[in-house]
Design a protein around this motif. Structure first.
Motif, PDB file in Angstrom:
ATOM      1  N   LEU A 182       0.852  -1.182   0.000  1.00 24.26           N
ATOM      2  CA  LEU A 182       0.000   0.000   0.000  1.00 24.26           C
ATOM      3  C   LEU A 182       0.887   1.231   0.000  1.00 24.26           C
ATOM      4  O   LEU A 182       1.651   1.457   0.928  1.00 24.26           O
ATOM      5  CB  LEU A 182      -0.909  -0.005   1.225  1.00 24.26           C
ATOM      6  N   ASP A 183       0.811   2.015  -1.063  1.00 26.34           N
ATOM      7  CA  ASP A 183       1.640   3.205  -1.224  1.00 26.34           C
ATOM      8  C   ASP A 183       0.798   4.454  -0.991  1.00 26.34           C
ATOM      9  O   ASP A 183       0.015   4.862  -1.842  1.00 26.34           O
ATOM     10  CB  ASP A 183       2.260   3.239  -2.614  1.00 26.34           C
ATOM     11  N   LEU A 184       0.981   5.042   0.183  1.00 21.06           N
ATOM     12  CA  LEU A 184       0.323   6.306   0.530  1.00 21.06           C
ATOM     13  C   LEU A 184       1.377   7.377   0.793  1.00 21.06           C
ATOM     14  O   LEU A 184       1.181   8.273   1.601  1.00 21.06           O
ATOM     15  CB  LEU A 184      -0.577   6.114   1.761  1.00 21.06           C
ATOM     16  N   SER A 185       2.497   7.278   0.102  1.00 18.95           N
ATOM     17  CA  SER A 185       3.569   8.255   0.292  1.00 18.95           C
ATOM     18  C   SER A 185       3.227   9.567  -0.423  1.00 18.95           C
ATOM     19  O   SER A 185       2.506   9.577  -1.414  1.00 18.95           O
ATOM     20  CB  SER A 185       4.887   7.691  -0.244  1.00 18.95           C
ATOM     21  N   PHE A 186       3.722  10.650   0.131  1.00 23.71           N
ATOM     22  CA  PHE A 186       3.569  12.000  -0.432  1.00 23.71           C
ATOM     23  C   PHE A 186       2.110  12.374  -0.671  1.00 23.71           C
ATOM     24  O   PHE A 186       1.747  12.876  -1.732  1.00 23.71           O
ATOM     25  CB  PHE A 186       4.378  12.151  -1.721  1.00 23.71           C
ATOM     26  N   ARG A 187       1.250  12.165   0.329  1.00 22.90           N
ATOM     27  CA  ARG A 187      -0.184  12.454   0.204  1.00 22.90           C
ATOM     28  C   ARG A 187      -0.679  13.507   1.187  1.00 22.90           C
ATOM     29  O   ARG A 187      -1.862  13.722   1.302  1.00 22.90           O
ATOM     30  CB  ARG A 187      -1.016  11.180   0.416  1.00 22.90           C
ATOM     31  N   CYS A 188       0.175  14.152   1.945  1.00 23.26           N
ATOM     32  CA  CYS A 188      -0.190  15.162   2.946  1.00 23.26           C
ATOM     33  C   CYS A 188      -1.056  14.575   4.070  1.00 23.26           C
ATOM     34  O   CYS A 188      -1.885  15.278   4.646  1.00 23.26           O
ATOM     35  CB  CYS A 188      -0.893  16.353   2.301  1.00 23.26           C
ATOM     36  N   ILE A 189      -0.874  13.313   4.365  1.00 22.01           N
ATOM     37  CA  ILE A 189      -1.616  12.660   5.439  1.00 22.01           C
ATOM     38  C   ILE A 189      -1.103  13.172   6.777  1.00 22.01           C
ATOM     39  O   ILE A 189       0.097  13.208   7.011  1.00 22.01           O
ATOM     40  CB  ILE A 189      -1.463  11.129   5.334  1.00 22.01           C
ATOM     41  N   LYS A 190      -2.019  13.569   7.655  1.00 18.88           N
ATOM     42  CA  LYS A 190      -1.662  13.977   9.026  1.00 18.88           C
ATOM     43  C   LYS A 190      -2.074  12.880   9.988  1.00 18.88           C
ATOM     44  O   LYS A 190      -1.230  12.142  10.456  1.00 18.88           O
ATOM     45  CB  LYS A 190      -2.284  15.319   9.368  1.00 18.88           C
ATOM     46  N   PRO A 191      -3.368  12.723  10.275  1.00 20.15           N
ATOM     47  CA  PRO A 191      -3.755  11.533  11.045  1.00 20.15           C
ATOM     48  C   PRO A 191      -4.022  10.390  10.063  1.00 20.15           C
ATOM     49  O   PRO A 191      -4.325  10.622   8.878  1.00 20.15           O
ATOM     50  CB  PRO A 191      -5.051  11.967  11.747  1.00 20.15           C
ATOM     51  N   LEU A 192      -3.902   9.153  10.535  1.00 20.54           N
ATOM     52  CA  LEU A 192      -4.128   8.017   9.645  1.00 20.54           C
ATOM     53  C   LEU A 192      -5.561   7.940   9.144  1.00 20.54           C
ATOM     54  O   LEU A 192      -5.822   7.303   8.128  1.00 20.54           O
ATOM     55  CB  LEU A 192      -3.733   6.716  10.341  1.00 20.54           C
ATOM     56  N   SER A 193      -6.472   8.612   9.807  1.00 22.32           N
ATOM     57  CA  SER A 193      -7.849   8.633   9.318  1.00 22.32           C
ATOM     58  C   SER A 193      -7.934   9.317   7.954  1.00 22.32           C
ATOM     59  O   SER A 193      -8.885   9.092   7.200  1.00 22.32           O
ATOM     60  CB  SER A 193      -8.782   9.309  10.324  1.00 22.32           C
ATOM     61  N   ASP A 194      -6.941  10.124   7.604  1.00 24.21           N
ATOM     62  CA  ASP A 194      -6.907  10.747   6.271  1.00 24.21           C
ATOM     63  C   ASP A 194      -6.762   9.711   5.164  1.00 24.21           C
ATOM     64  O   ASP A 194      -7.030  10.005   4.004  1.00 24.21           O
ATOM     65  CB  ASP A 194      -5.739  11.739   6.162  1.00 24.21           C
ATOM     66  N   THR A 195      -6.331   8.503   5.512  1.00 24.83           N
ATOM     67  CA  THR A 195      -6.156   7.477   4.489  1.00 24.83           C
ATOM     68  C   THR A 195      -7.487   7.046   3.883  1.00 24.83           C
ATOM     69  O   THR A 195      -7.508   6.448   2.809  1.00 24.83           O
ATOM     70  CB  THR A 195      -5.430   6.237   5.040  1.00 24.83           C
ATOM     71  N   LEU A 196      -8.591   7.360   4.545  1.00 20.90           N
ATOM     72  CA  LEU A 196      -9.908   7.004   4.009  1.00 20.90           C
ATOM     73  C   LEU A 196     -10.197   7.701   2.690  1.00 20.90           C
ATOM     74  O   LEU A 196     -10.912   7.179   1.848  1.00 20.90           O
ATOM     75  CB  LEU A 196     -11.011   7.372   5.010  1.00 20.90           C
ATOM     76  N   THR A 197      -9.669   8.905   2.550  1.00 15.71           N
ATOM     77  CA  THR A 197      -9.989   9.704   1.375  1.00 15.71           C
ATOM     78  C   THR A 197      -8.877   9.714   0.330  1.00 15.71           C
ATOM     79  O   THR A 197      -9.031  10.318  -0.716  1.00 15.71           O
ATOM     80  CB  THR A 197     -10.298  11.157   1.785  1.00 15.71           C
ATOM     81  N   GLU A 198      -7.776   9.080   0.620  1.00 17.38           N
ATOM     82  CA  GLU A 198      -6.644   9.073  -0.310  1.00 17.38           C
ATOM     83  C   GLU A 198      -6.690   7.870  -1.232  1.00 17.38           C
ATOM     84  O   GLU A 198      -6.936   6.748  -0.799  1.00 17.38           O
ATOM     85  CB  GLU A 198      -5.319   9.067   0.460  1.00 17.38           C
ATOM     86  N   GLU A 199      -6.433   8.078  -2.473  1.00 17.19           N
ATOM     87  CA  GLU A 199      -6.325   7.005  -3.448  1.00 17.19           C
ATOM     88  C   GLU A 199      -4.884   6.500  -3.406  1.00 17.19           C
ATOM     89  O   GLU A 199      -3.949   7.244  -3.690  1.00 17.19           O
ATOM     90  CB  GLU A 199      -6.652   7.524  -4.849  1.00 17.19           C
ATOM     91  N   PRO A 200      -4.673   5.238  -3.015  1.00 17.56           N
ATOM     92  CA  PRO A 200      -3.302   4.732  -2.938  1.00 17.56           C
ATOM     93  C   PRO A 200      -2.679   4.569  -4.312  1.00 17.56           C
ATOM     94  O   PRO A 200      -3.388   4.485  -5.316  1.00 17.56           O
ATOM     95  CB  PRO A 200      -3.456   3.377  -2.247  1.00 17.56           C
ATOM     96  N   GLY A 201      -1.354   4.522  -4.341  1.00 17.78           N
ATOM     97  CA  GLY A 201      -0.654   4.235  -5.582  1.00 17.78           C
ATOM     98  C   GLY A 201      -1.007   2.838  -6.048  1.00 17.78           C
ATOM     99  O   GLY A 201      -1.416   1.986  -5.273  1.00 17.78           O
ATOM    100  N   ARG A 202      -0.876   2.598  -7.292  1.00 20.30           N
ATOM    101  CA  ARG A 202      -1.264   1.310  -7.859  1.00 20.30           C
ATOM    102  C   ARG A 202      -0.233   0.235  -7.534  1.00 20.30           C
ATOM    103  O   ARG A 202       0.952   0.403  -7.802  1.00 20.30           O
ATOM    104  CB  ARG A 202      -1.410   1.420  -9.378  1.00 20.30           C
ATOM    105  N   GLY A 203      -0.695  -0.849  -6.950  1.00 21.73           N
ATOM    106  CA  GLY A 203       0.141  -2.009  -6.679  1.00 21.73           C
ATOM    107  C   GLY A 203      -0.069  -3.041  -7.768  1.00 21.73           C
ATOM    108  O   GLY A 203      -0.702  -2.768  -8.790  1.00 21.73           O
ATOM    109  N   GLN A 204       0.411  -4.213  -7.551  1.00 19.17           N
ATOM    110  CA  GLN A 204       0.236  -5.268  -8.535  1.00 19.17           C
ATOM    111  C   GLN A 204      -1.200  -5.777  -8.561  1.00 19.17           C
ATOM    112  O   GLN A 204      -1.653  -6.295  -9.561  1.00 19.17           O
ATOM    113  CB  GLN A 204       1.191  -6.410  -8.241  1.00 19.17           C
ATOM    114  N   ARG A 205      -1.883  -5.671  -7.450  1.00 23.19           N
ATOM    115  CA  ARG A 205      -3.279  -6.092  -7.374  1.00 23.19           C
ATOM    116  C   ARG A 205      -4.096  -4.970  -6.753  1.00 23.19           C
ATOM    117  O   ARG A 205      -3.588  -4.188  -5.957  1.00 23.19           O
ATOM    118  CB  ARG A 205      -3.408  -7.338  -6.499  1.00 23.19           C
ATOM    119  N   PRO A 206      -5.367  -4.883  -7.088  1.00 18.77           N
ATOM    120  CA  PRO A 206      -6.200  -3.828  -6.505  1.00 18.77           C
ATOM    121  C   PRO A 206      -6.425  -4.063  -5.009  1.00 18.77           C
ATOM    122  O   PRO A 206      -6.459  -5.198  -4.553  1.00 18.77           O
ATOM    123  CB  PRO A 206      -7.513  -3.914  -7.279  1.00 18.77           C
ATOM    124  N   LEU A 207      -6.563  -2.978  -4.269  1.00 17.83           N
ATOM    125  CA  LEU A 207      -6.819  -3.062  -2.834  1.00 17.83           C
ATOM    126  C   LEU A 207      -8.306  -3.128  -2.569  1.00 17.83           C
ATOM    127  O   LEU A 207      -9.111  -2.599  -3.333  1.00 17.83           O
ATOM    128  CB  LEU A 207      -6.214  -1.843  -2.132  1.00 17.83           C
TER     129      LEU A 207
END
Length: 133
Positions: free
Chosen positions: A6-31
């Protein structure tokens, strides 16, 4: 089969709850997404690799939320504000018992010992981090 990194680098995330609205980078399989079509980081039980570097995480207690990821063995957190906190590496290693790599460096037996010492010296009634063995 293991989950994709799961690539959530360089997304301006402050609390981890911000991950709900972030589109992760594409991995080999969909999340997987929840019923609201959002990614819920701590519900990705098979997650093994998590990239959170280059964000704005400023509170080390955010790392405690990641204990719900029992197979997490690789994490990047460098480039966040927490990197400058005293005990940063020890705190992360003590919280995440299965960690093998942190910030592109191996977690050594010496790191684990130092994290255990750090945990014993800094644990208190309000801390909820599990003992690392």
């Amino acid at each position: 089969m293991y989950g994709a990194p799961l690539d959530l680098s360089f997304r301006c995330i402050k609390p981890l709850s911000d991950t709900l609205t972030e589109e992760p980078g594409r991995g080999q399989r969909p999340l997987k997404r929840n019923h609201e079509n959002k990614y819920v980081l701590c519900e990705l039980g098979e997650l093994r690799v998590l990239y959170l570097h280059g964000n704005s995480i400023c509170n080390l207690s955010e790392v405690d939320r990641l204990v719900k990821l029992p197979f997490l063995h690789t994490i990047t957190l460098h480039g966040n504000l927490i990197e400058g906190d005293k005990g940063y590496r020890c705190r992360v290693i003590s919280a995440l018992a299965k960690l093998k790599m942190m910030d592109f460096s191996a977690v050594t037996p010496q790191d684990r010992s130092m994290a255990n010492i750090w945990f014993q010296r800094n644990s208190c009634g309000k801390c909820k981090i599990k003992d690392v063995k």
